[in-house]
Design an enzyme around this catalytic site. Structure first.
Site, PDB file in Angstrom:
ATOM      1  N   CYS A 286       0.811  -1.228   0.000  1.00 25.48           N
ATOM      2  CA  CYS A 286       0.000   0.000   0.000  1.00 25.48           C
ATOM      3  C   CYS A 286       0.842   1.276   0.000  1.00 25.48           C
ATOM      4  O   CYS A 286       0.467   2.270  -0.642  1.00 25.48           O
ATOM      5  CB  CYS A 286      -0.968  -0.016   1.180  1.00 25.48           C
ATOM      6  SG  CYS A 286      -0.247  -0.675   2.691  1.00 25.48           S
TER       7      CYS A 286
ATOM      8  N   HIS B 260      -2.188   6.521   4.217  1.00 27.22           N
ATOM      9  CA  HIS B 260      -0.737   6.545   4.413  1.00 27.22           C
ATOM     10  C   HIS B 260      -0.185   7.868   3.871  1.00 27.22           C
ATOM     11  O   HIS B 260      -0.403   8.221   2.704  1.00 27.22           O
ATOM     12  CB  HIS B 260      -0.071   5.390   3.649  1.00 27.22           C
ATOM     13  CG  HIS B 260      -0.327   4.029   4.246  1.00 27.22           C
ATOM     14  ND1 HIS B 260      -1.017   3.821   5.419  1.00 27.22           N
ATOM     15  CD2 HIS B 260       0.065   2.794   3.820  1.00 27.22           C
ATOM     16  CE1 HIS B 260      -1.063   2.518   5.691  1.00 27.22           C
ATOM     17  NE2 HIS B 260      -0.422   1.874   4.730  1.00 27.22           N
TER      18      HIS B 260
END
Ligand SMILES: NC(=O)C1=CN([C@@H]2O[C@H](COP(=O)(O)OP(=O)(O)OC[C@H]3O[C@@H](n4cnc5c(N)ncnc54)[C@H](OP(=O)(O)O)[C@@H]3O)[C@@H](O)[C@H]2O)C=CC1
Ligand SMILES: N[C@@H](CC(=O)OP(=O)(O)O)C(=O)O
Length: 371
Positions: free
Chosen positions: A164, A261
């Site tokens: 990710c 993130h």
């Protein structure tokens, strides 16, 4: 460009899909994102023997953490063990399996002639498995033909998406590589959300009011996956060639954020002199991804959203750019060590996981790879 974005993907038929690891954090995102999909119908759900035999709403009762209710179309479906025979009738399977078991199970599905779109790390660096970020390198899907030949399959293959944090990073890197030529050095520091660790994930006593400067295996994945994704397909279609110059250094941190993130990135260009900040900003804004060009259903209208406010992007405010399928880039400025630096934010369970898998499958449909 606008014309391409307005086109709606019109596939020849609908496709029955199975979800492996359907009860997990990524599996739940698949279920949420596929609830109203125009041509992917969820028809089979798999998870561990702990969940098998139960209606999905019972098996996932404790772990369901999405901000929408469990969809009616799956609530009563009985969860199966992850064996190919339980997925008969599926045209493709999405995998959100725990990496402890994903390697063997995904191989078994591929060998049983299923098209597998995986989120797990196990097969990512296999030299004949495409590692595809749909906003970056959809051409790598063409190696599926060679993979089928090697395994003597009619319709089966494995395609993975990336880690990710890698996924958010490679999108602006690809825009810069396309516009200004090879990149030589990239240094990245990540601030990763707790949903990245699945459920129940990081204990609250470890993460609340705290920052943890270590995520097992993460830095190595960022440093190796970027080169494969930013590389090309070899002329004979049998594998991939990495960009020769690129070196990546990563430092990964877990922070008390639920989704999203954030990454602080420094980049050096191989060509001298490097582009100006104005040229870099224009290139990021002008970037049109493969998913947009092909016009797939889940593609964001803009793959990179450049923010000019001095304190953006922030996870709480900006996580939904492109419905979770785009990357927000901000704080673009000159760097005194490498050439430029910026911050980026991407949704780790949408673009970083289920959203990319779904776009990869939509692209595979557009390329006639699903039989
Ligand atoms: N979370 C994220 O942001 C990202 C995750 N990934 C990767 O995606 C995968 C899933 O991650 P995540 O959803 O976070 O993980 P979770 O731990 O939340 O979910 C794991 C899933 O795997 C199933 N599972 C566990 N053991 C077995 C078994 N023996 N047989 C069959 N199924 C089993 C679980 O079923 P049960 O509920 O029955 O135990 C569950 O459905 C991992 O490989 C992860 O590395 C990739 C990118 C981003
Ligand atoms: N490790 C990532 C999520 C993940 O599972 O990555 P991978 O699929 O590369 O193992 C995180 O914690 O945020």
């Amino acid at each position: 460009m606008a014309q391409q974005q307005q086109q709606q993907q019109k596939p020849p038929r609908t496709y029955n899909v199975g979800i492996l690891g359907a009860t997990g954090t990524v599996g739940q995102r698949f279920i949420q994102l596929l609830e109203n999909h125009p041509f992917f119908n969820v028809t089979a759900l798999g998870a561990s023997p702990r969940s098998a035999g139960k209606p999905y709403a019972v098996a996932a009762a404790r772990s369901w953490k999405q901000n929408t209710a469990i969809p009616q179309n799956v609530a009563a479906a009985i969860v199966q063990t992850c064996e190919p025979a339980n997925f008969a009738g599926c045209d493709l399977v999405f995998s959100g399996l725990d990496s402890d078991v994903a390697g063997e199970i995904e191989t078994a599905f591929m060998k049983a002639d299923y098209a597998v779109f995986s989120n797990a790390k196990n097969h990512r660096m296999d030299p004949i498995v495409p590692l595809v970020v749909p906003l970056v390198n959809s051409s790598h899907l063409d190696v599926v033909h060679h993979q089928r030949k090697v395994h003597r399959l009619q319709s089966g293959f494995i395609v993975t998406n990336a880690n990710c944090a890698t996924t958010g990073l490679v999108v602006p890197l690809k825009a810069l590589q396309d516009a200004f030529g090879p990149l030589s050095r990239v240094a990245v520091t990540t601030m990763q959300a707790i949903s990245g660790a699945g459920y129940p994930g990081v204990p609250s006593l470890d993460i609340l009011g705290n920052v943890v400067p270590y995520i097992s295996g993460e830095e190595d994945k960022l440093e190796t996956e970027c080169a494969k994704i930013l590389g090309s397909v070899r002329d004979d279609g049998t594998g991939f060639a990495n960009p020769a110059e690129l070196r990546v250094s990563a430092s990964c941190y877990r922070v008390p954020v639920i989704d999203g993130h954030t990454e602080s990135v420094m980049v050096e260009f191989a060509n001298r002199p490097p582009p100006s900040i104005e040229q870099v900003e224009a290139a990021l804004k002008a970037y049109v991804s493969d998913a947009q060009t092909i016009g797939v259903n889940s593609a964001p209208e803009q793959s990179i959203v450049v923010m000019t406010e001095s304190d953006r992007p922030q996870p709480r405010l900006d996580i939904w750019v492109g419905r979770g399928n785009a990357v927000a880039v901000g704080r673009l400025r000159k760097c005194n060590v490498l050439d430029i630096k910026f911050s980026l934010l991407s949704h780790n369970t949408i673009l970083g996981a289920a959203g990319s898998s779904i776009m990869n499958a939509e692209i595979a449909v557009a390329k006639n790879l699903i039989k």
